[in-house]
Write an enzyme that holds these catalytic residues in place. Structure first.
Site, PDB file in Angstrom:
ATOM      1  N   GLY A 164       0.788  -1.239   0.000  1.00  0.00           N
ATOM      2  CA  GLY A 164       0.000   0.000   0.000  1.00  0.00           C
ATOM      3  C   GLY A 164       0.818   1.286   0.000  1.00  0.00           C
ATOM      4  O   GLY A 164       0.418   2.280  -0.595  1.00  0.00           O
TER       5      GLY A 164
ATOM      6  N   GLU B   6       4.202   4.984   5.803  1.00  0.00           N
ATOM      7  CA  GLU B   6       2.978   4.177   5.841  1.00  0.00           C
ATOM      8  C   GLU B   6       1.848   4.898   5.106  1.00  0.00           C
ATOM      9  O   GLU B   6       1.794   6.134   5.088  1.00  0.00           O
ATOM     10  CB  GLU B   6       2.627   3.912   7.316  1.00  0.00           C
ATOM     11  CG  GLU B   6       1.424   3.061   7.596  1.00  0.00           C
ATOM     12  CD  GLU B   6       1.415   1.664   6.992  1.00  0.00           C
ATOM     13  OE1 GLU B   6       1.601   1.545   5.778  1.00  0.00           O
ATOM     14  OE2 GLU B   6       1.167   0.701   7.729  1.00  0.00           O
TER      15      GLU B   6
ATOM     16  N   ASP C 108      -4.422   3.212  11.313  1.00  0.00           N
ATOM     17  CA  ASP C 108      -5.753   3.040  11.898  1.00  0.00           C
ATOM     18  C   ASP C 108      -5.568   2.716  13.380  1.00  0.00           C
ATOM     19  O   ASP C 108      -5.391   3.626  14.187  1.00  0.00           O
ATOM     20  CB  ASP C 108      -6.504   1.954  11.110  1.00  0.00           C
ATOM     21  CG  ASP C 108      -7.939   1.787  11.561  1.00  0.00           C
ATOM     22  OD1 ASP C 108      -8.399   2.589  12.397  1.00  0.00           O
ATOM     23  OD2 ASP C 108      -8.620   0.863  11.089  1.00  0.00           O
TER      24      ASP C 108
ATOM     25  N   LYS D 162      -6.452   7.724  10.615  1.00  0.00           N
ATOM     26  CA  LYS D 162      -7.858   7.606  11.055  1.00  0.00           C
ATOM     27  C   LYS D 162      -7.905   7.827  12.563  1.00  0.00           C
ATOM     28  O   LYS D 162      -8.092   6.874  13.324  1.00  0.00           O
ATOM     29  CB  LYS D 162      -8.375   6.197  10.754  1.00  0.00           C
ATOM     30  CG  LYS D 162      -8.820   5.947   9.344  1.00  0.00           C
ATOM     31  CD  LYS D 162      -9.525   4.595   9.270  1.00  0.00           C
ATOM     32  CE  LYS D 162      -9.778   4.187   7.845  1.00  0.00           C
ATOM     33  NZ  LYS D 162     -10.288   2.805   7.753  1.00  0.00           N
TER      34      LYS D 162
ATOM     35  N   PHE E 249     -13.879   2.953   4.919  1.00  0.00           N
ATOM     36  CA  PHE E 249     -12.877   2.163   4.203  1.00  0.00           C
ATOM     37  C   PHE E 249     -12.493   2.904   2.928  1.00  0.00           C
ATOM     38  O   PHE E 249     -13.320   3.122   2.049  1.00  0.00           O
ATOM     39  CB  PHE E 249     -13.391   0.762   3.888  1.00  0.00           C
ATOM     40  CG  PHE E 249     -12.297  -0.144   3.441  1.00  0.00           C
ATOM     41  CD1 PHE E 249     -11.436  -0.724   4.363  1.00  0.00           C
ATOM     42  CD2 PHE E 249     -12.077  -0.379   2.091  1.00  0.00           C
ATOM     43  CE1 PHE E 249     -10.384  -1.535   3.956  1.00  0.00           C
ATOM     44  CE2 PHE E 249     -11.020  -1.188   1.670  1.00  0.00           C
ATOM     45  CZ  PHE E 249     -10.183  -1.766   2.610  1.00  0.00           C
ATOM     46  N   VAL E 250     -11.232   3.317   2.846  1.00  0.00           N
ATOM     47  CA  VAL E 250     -10.790   4.124   1.712  1.00  0.00           C
ATOM     48  C   VAL E 250      -9.868   3.333   0.789  1.00  0.00           C
ATOM     49  O   VAL E 250      -9.176   2.405   1.225  1.00  0.00           O
ATOM     50  CB  VAL E 250     -10.099   5.435   2.182  1.00  0.00           C
ATOM     51  CG1 VAL E 250     -11.082   6.313   2.937  1.00  0.00           C
ATOM     52  CG2 VAL E 250      -8.871   5.165   3.025  1.00  0.00           C
TER      53      VAL E 250
ATOM     54  N   ASP F 198      -5.741  -0.555  -1.330  1.00  0.00           N
ATOM     55  CA  ASP F 198      -6.544  -1.501  -2.118  1.00  0.00           C
ATOM     56  C   ASP F 198      -7.765  -2.011  -1.374  1.00  0.00           C
ATOM     57  O   ASP F 198      -7.889  -1.859  -0.163  1.00  0.00           O
ATOM     58  CB  ASP F 198      -5.692  -2.725  -2.465  1.00  0.00           C
ATOM     59  CG  ASP F 198      -5.526  -3.670  -1.265  1.00  0.00           C
ATOM     60  OD1 ASP F 198      -5.193  -3.181  -0.166  1.00  0.00           O
ATOM     61  OD2 ASP F 198      -5.770  -4.877  -1.420  1.00  0.00           O
TER      62      ASP F 198
ATOM     63  N   ARG G 184      -5.631   0.276  -6.294  1.00  0.00           N
ATOM     64  CA  ARG G 184      -4.371   0.904  -5.870  1.00  0.00           C
ATOM     65  C   ARG G 184      -3.950   1.998  -6.851  1.00  0.00           C
ATOM     66  O   ARG G 184      -3.253   2.941  -6.484  1.00  0.00           O
ATOM     67  CB  ARG G 184      -3.242  -0.127  -5.793  1.00  0.00           C
ATOM     68  CG  ARG G 184      -3.389  -1.157  -4.683  1.00  0.00           C
ATOM     69  CD  ARG G 184      -2.070  -1.900  -4.504  1.00  0.00           C
ATOM     70  NE  ARG G 184      -2.195  -3.144  -3.787  1.00  0.00           N
ATOM     71  CZ  ARG G 184      -2.194  -3.264  -2.456  1.00  0.00           C
ATOM     72  NH1 ARG G 184      -2.104  -2.196  -1.704  1.00  0.00           N
ATOM     73  NH2 ARG G 184      -2.290  -4.438  -1.881  1.00  0.00           N
TER      74      ARG G 184
HETATM   75  P1  5GP Z   1      -3.693  -0.690  11.689  1.00  0.00           P
HETATM   76  O1  5GP Z   1      -2.770  -1.784  12.154  1.00  0.00           O
HETATM   77  O2  5GP Z   1      -3.142   0.701  11.908  1.00  0.00           O
HETATM   78  O3  5GP Z   1      -5.098  -0.813  12.270  1.00  0.00           O
HETATM   79  O4  5GP Z   1      -3.942  -0.932  10.136  1.00  0.00           O
HETATM   80  C1  5GP Z   1      -3.088  -0.449   9.183  1.00  0.00           C
HETATM   81  C2  5GP Z   1      -3.230  -1.202   7.877  1.00  0.00           C
HETATM   82  O5  5GP Z   1      -4.594  -1.623   7.665  1.00  0.00           O
HETATM   83  C3  5GP Z   1      -2.909  -0.288   6.708  1.00  0.00           C
HETATM   84  O6  5GP Z   1      -1.556  -0.336   6.389  1.00  0.00           O
HETATM   85  C4  5GP Z   1      -3.787  -0.837   5.629  1.00  0.00           C
HETATM   86  O7  5GP Z   1      -3.143  -1.908   4.982  1.00  0.00           O
HETATM   87  C5  5GP Z   1      -5.001  -1.382   6.354  1.00  0.00           C
HETATM   88  N1  5GP Z   1      -6.105  -0.392   6.381  1.00  0.00           N
HETATM   89  C6  5GP Z   1      -6.609   0.249   7.469  1.00  0.00           C
HETATM   90  N2  5GP Z   1      -7.622   1.062   7.112  1.00  0.00           N
HETATM   91  C7  5GP Z   1      -7.762   0.927   5.763  1.00  0.00           C
HETATM   92  C8  5GP Z   1      -8.638   1.531   4.790  1.00  0.00           C
HETATM   93  O8  5GP Z   1      -9.524   2.352   5.065  1.00  0.00           O
HETATM   94  N3  5GP Z   1      -8.466   1.148   3.501  1.00  0.00           N
HETATM   95  C9  5GP Z   1      -7.522   0.244   3.105  1.00  0.00           C
HETATM   96  N4  5GP Z   1      -7.443  -0.037   1.815  1.00  0.00           N
HETATM   97  N5  5GP Z   1      -6.669  -0.335   3.990  1.00  0.00           N
HETATM   98  C10 5GP Z   1      -6.788   0.005   5.307  1.00  0.00           C
END
Ligand code: 5GP
Length: 185
Positions: A49, A104, A108, A136, A158-159, A165, A171
């Protein structure tokens, strides 16, 4: 219809267009240039990503730097991080004594990055920080890590696009948009 020229039919709304993205990346590049002018910078992007953001960000940074990549896979539901991460591709480079900046796409829960930072810290870099394009940071929800550089804040949807992706699609969209829920539910 072409995949990238207009708003994709699976995208509900565009959050950040190309022009907005370019100005955010420029600002982040300036901040990083200012902070790392006398350091030994290594940008580490998490595949896949962050690749698009990495490509733009590295060209917006005006200090000598190296780049490397890691690939991780989270267990379980892709739309929700479990924080349990497996390293699928490790760094090629030795980061001991160097100034690591993890690049990154979206932060999230921060659980993925928390794991990575712990893992990379054990290799004794001089410093380790995070630059995330999207954050987020929803009220009442605390991320597990605190990124030093943040592009912009992102709503709890969800973006996709700009490297992000769903099931390996979208992507290549040049903007960040909210995916229509019916596409993934
Ligand atoms: P975290 O561990 O911070 O919760 O999640 C991070 C990873 O989750 C990001 O690198 C991404 O791969 C995925 N992710 C989290 N939110 C989104 C979203 O809204 N869209 C997409 N495509 N991936 C997300």
């Amino acid at each position: 219809m072409s995949e990238t020229s207009m708003q994709h039919p699976d995208v509900e709304s565009v959050l950040f267009d190309e022009e907005t993205i370019a100005s955010i990346v420029k600002r982040m590049g300036e901040e990083i240039t200012r902070d790392y002018h006398d350091r030994d910078l290594v940008l580490i992007a998490v595949l896949r990503g962050a690749v698009v953001f990495m490509g733009d960000l590295m060209r917006a940074i005006d200090v000598p730097l190296a780049i490397d990549f890691m690939a991780v896979s989270s267990y379980g539901d892709k739309a929700k991080s479990s924080g349990v991460v497996r390293i699928v591709k490790d760094l090629d480079m030795d980061i001991k004594g160097r100034d690591v900046l993890i690049v990154e796409d979206i932060l999230d829960s921060g659980l993925t990055l928390k794991y990575l930072m712990k893992n990379l810290s054990s290799r004794k870099p001089a410093s380790i920080e995070v630059a995330t394009f999207l954050w987020k940071d929803i009220e009442g929800k605390q991320a597990a890590i605190n990124p030093k550089y943040v592009g912009t804040h992102c709503p709890d949807a969800f973006v996709v696009g700009y490297g992000l992706d769903f099931a390996e699609r979208y992507r290549n969209l040049p903007y960040v948009g909210i995916l229509k829920p019916e596409v993934y539910s």
